[in-house]
Design an enzyme around this catalytic site. Structure first.
Site, short mmCIF file in Angstrom:
data_model
loop_
_atom_site.label_atom_id
_atom_site.label_comp_id
_atom_site.label_asym_id
_atom_site.label_seq_id
_atom_site.Cartn_x
_atom_site.Cartn_y
_atom_site.Cartn_z
N LYS A 13 -36.45 -48.88 10.00
CA LYS A 13 -35.15 -48.40 10.51
C LYS A 13 -34.44 -47.52 9.46
O LYS A 13 -33.97 -46.44 9.77
CB LYS A 13 -34.24 -49.60 10.87
CG LYS A 13 -34.85 -50.51 11.92
CD LYS A 13 -33.93 -51.66 12.29
CE LYS A 13 -33.65 -52.64 11.16
NZ LYS A 13 -34.84 -53.40 10.69
N ARG A 88 -27.05 -57.24 15.91
CA ARG A 88 -28.20 -58.09 15.59
C ARG A 88 -28.24 -59.36 16.43
O ARG A 88 -29.10 -60.20 16.22
CB ARG A 88 -28.12 -58.47 14.13
CG ARG A 88 -29.23 -57.84 13.31
CD ARG A 88 -28.97 -58.20 11.89
NE ARG A 88 -30.14 -58.12 11.09
CZ ARG A 88 -30.40 -57.10 10.28
NH1 ARG A 88 -29.61 -56.07 10.21
NH2 ARG A 88 -31.48 -57.13 9.53
N ARG A 127 -41.99 -53.03 -0.98
CA ARG A 127 -40.81 -52.16 -1.12
C ARG A 127 -40.19 -52.31 -2.51
O ARG A 127 -40.08 -53.42 -3.05
CB ARG A 127 -39.76 -52.53 -0.07
CG ARG A 127 -38.42 -51.85 -0.40
CD ARG A 127 -37.40 -51.88 0.67
NE ARG A 127 -37.23 -53.16 1.28
CZ ARG A 127 -36.62 -53.34 2.46
NH1 ARG A 127 -36.18 -52.30 3.11
NH2 ARG A 127 -36.50 -54.54 2.96
N ARG A 160 -36.02 -56.32 -3.71
CA ARG A 160 -34.88 -57.00 -3.10
C ARG A 160 -35.13 -58.50 -3.04
O ARG A 160 -36.25 -58.94 -2.77
CB ARG A 160 -34.68 -56.48 -1.65
CG ARG A 160 -33.66 -55.37 -1.56
CD ARG A 160 -33.61 -54.69 -0.22
NE ARG A 160 -33.48 -55.53 0.95
CZ ARG A 160 -33.32 -55.07 2.19
NH1 ARG A 160 -33.25 -53.75 2.39
NH2 ARG A 160 -33.24 -55.87 3.22
N ARG A 171 -36.50 -64.10 7.75
CA ARG A 171 -35.94 -62.94 8.45
C ARG A 171 -36.69 -62.67 9.75
O ARG A 171 -36.09 -62.32 10.77
CB ARG A 171 -35.99 -61.70 7.54
CG ARG A 171 -34.93 -61.73 6.46
CD ARG A 171 -35.31 -60.85 5.30
NE ARG A 171 -35.24 -59.44 5.61
CZ ARG A 171 -35.84 -58.50 4.89
NH1 ARG A 171 -36.54 -58.83 3.81
NH2 ARG A 171 -35.72 -57.23 5.22
P1 AP5 Z 1 -37.32 -49.70 5.73
O1 AP5 Z 1 -37.17 -48.33 6.31
O2 AP5 Z 1 -36.36 -50.11 4.68
O3 AP5 Z 1 -37.36 -50.78 6.91
P2 AP5 Z 1 -36.16 -51.45 7.69
O4 AP5 Z 1 -36.58 -51.64 9.09
O5 AP5 Z 1 -34.87 -50.71 7.42
O6 AP5 Z 1 -36.20 -52.85 6.95
P3 AP5 Z 1 -35.07 -53.67 6.25
O7 AP5 Z 1 -35.80 -54.76 5.51
O8 AP5 Z 1 -34.16 -52.83 5.40
O9 AP5 Z 1 -34.31 -54.20 7.50
P4 AP5 Z 1 -33.58 -55.49 7.70
O10 AP5 Z 1 -33.06 -55.28 9.05
O11 AP5 Z 1 -34.30 -56.74 7.47
O12 AP5 Z 1 -32.54 -55.45 6.48
P5 AP5 Z 1 -31.04 -54.96 6.37
O13 AP5 Z 1 -30.92 -54.25 5.11
O14 AP5 Z 1 -30.58 -54.34 7.64
O15 AP5 Z 1 -38.82 -49.81 5.18
C1 AP5 Z 1 -39.30 -50.94 4.49
C2 AP5 Z 1 -40.40 -50.50 3.51
O16 AP5 Z 1 -41.50 -49.93 4.22
C3 AP5 Z 1 -39.97 -49.41 2.50
O17 AP5 Z 1 -40.59 -49.66 1.29
C4 AP5 Z 1 -40.48 -48.10 3.10
O18 AP5 Z 1 -40.77 -47.17 2.09
C5 AP5 Z 1 -41.73 -48.56 3.86
N1 AP5 Z 1 -41.92 -47.83 5.13
C6 AP5 Z 1 -40.99 -47.59 6.08
N2 AP5 Z 1 -41.54 -46.94 7.13
C7 AP5 Z 1 -42.87 -46.78 6.83
C8 AP5 Z 1 -43.97 -46.21 7.52
N3 AP5 Z 1 -43.83 -45.67 8.76
N4 AP5 Z 1 -45.19 -46.24 6.94
C9 AP5 Z 1 -45.34 -46.78 5.72
N5 AP5 Z 1 -44.35 -47.36 4.99
C10 AP5 Z 1 -43.12 -47.36 5.54
O19 AP5 Z 1 -30.29 -56.39 6.30
C11 AP5 Z 1 -30.42 -57.22 5.18
C12 AP5 Z 1 -29.64 -58.49 5.41
O20 AP5 Z 1 -28.24 -58.20 5.58
C13 AP5 Z 1 -30.00 -59.31 6.65
O21 AP5 Z 1 -31.10 -60.15 6.45
C14 AP5 Z 1 -28.69 -60.08 6.88
O22 AP5 Z 1 -28.57 -61.14 5.97
C15 AP5 Z 1 -27.64 -59.06 6.55
N6 AP5 Z 1 -27.24 -58.27 7.72
C16 AP5 Z 1 -27.44 -56.94 7.93
N7 AP5 Z 1 -26.93 -56.56 9.11
C17 AP5 Z 1 -26.41 -57.67 9.69
C18 AP5 Z 1 -25.76 -57.93 10.93
N8 AP5 Z 1 -25.56 -56.95 11.84
N9 AP5 Z 1 -25.36 -59.20 11.20
C19 AP5 Z 1 -25.53 -60.19 10.30
N10 AP5 Z 1 -26.15 -60.01 9.10
C20 AP5 Z 1 -26.59 -58.77 8.80
#
Ligand code: AP5
Length: 213
Positions: A13, A88, A127, A160, A171
């Protein structure tokens, strides 16, 4: 254009949001980034959110909604935006609908990035994030020129805390229990676009462009 990016952790994402942001000149709003910033700045909200994030649990709705409402009230939002990581759960989706209605903003699409569990674990465990500019890299998929050092600003890379095995497993469980139902929620609003995100990032972005243009 107003878009929500939906998908499991590691589906890409954040990576796709960055490409969409520069291609369509949109604002990228990531609740994960906003929360991590609050944690690093030790704000009241950050202190409350920290332990939830580290465990891989959802931060309480009240805190996240406060952050989103504040961000969506800024004037630059009129350019169009990508919401990454919000909503979410069903109640966040319901509140978002009401918030947008009140602001006279239409949500055009919800893009669902689908990826297999094997791919997700490989992406999250490899990552690395820059401590200074927060850019994401990957030890295999997107390696830096010098190991451990950011290509963009020369900052130090770190893993992270929620990318450790136990937090990743939690997660994924939380995603299945609380977030996955949003696929049906937005499908019934006829807003859902599904993308197979198991491919390299540039390939996924081409697929994305082809459904959005
Ligand atoms: P990346 O693009 O970062 O993937 P992502 O889907 O954004 O994954 P996240 O882990 O950031 O999402 P998440 O939803 O768990 O975490 P968030 O920060 O929102 O890619 C990941 C890796 O893969 C990178 O190294 C990248 O280089 C690689 N990659 C990407 N695409 C690729 C491809 N096509 N091919 C190869 N490699 C690739 O949330 C974190 C925490 O915050 C949550 O757990 C929760 O505690 C809290 N939080 C956030 N939002 C909320 C909410 N709305 N409500 C409650 N708590 C929340």
């Amino acid at each position: 254009m107003q878009i929500v990016l939906l998908g499991p952790p590691g589906a890409g994402k954040g990576t796709q949001a960055k490409s969409l942001k520069s291609y369509f000149n949109l604002i990228h709003i990531s609740t994960g980034d906003l929360l991590r910033k609050a944690v690093s700045e030790n704000t009241k909200l950050g202190v409350e959110a920290k332990e939830f994030i580290e465990r891989g649990d959802l931060v309480p709705d009240k805190l996240v909604i406060e952050l989103i409402n504040e961000r969506l009230s800024k004037p630059d939002v009129s350019r169009g935006f990508i919401l990454d990581g919000f909503p979410r759960n069903d109640s966040q989706a319901d509140i978002l609908d009401k918030m947008l209605q009140k602001k006279n903003i239409i949500l055009n699409y919800v893009v669902y990035l689908e990826a297999s569990e094997e791919i997700i674990i490989q992406r999250l465990s490899g990552r690395r994030v820059c401590r200074s500019c927060h850019e994401n890299f990957h030890v295999k998929n997107m390696p830096t020129k010098v190991e451990g050092i950011c290509d963009i600003c020369g900052g130090e890379l770190y893993r992270r805390s929620d990318d450790q095995e136990e937090a990743i497993r939690n997660r994924l469980k939380i995603y299945t229990e609380k977030t996955e139902s949003l696929v049906d929620y937005y499908s019934s609003q006829e807003k859902l676009l599904k993308i197979d995100a198991n491919f390299d990032a540039p390939v996924v972005f081409e697929k994305l462009k082809s459904v959005l243009l």
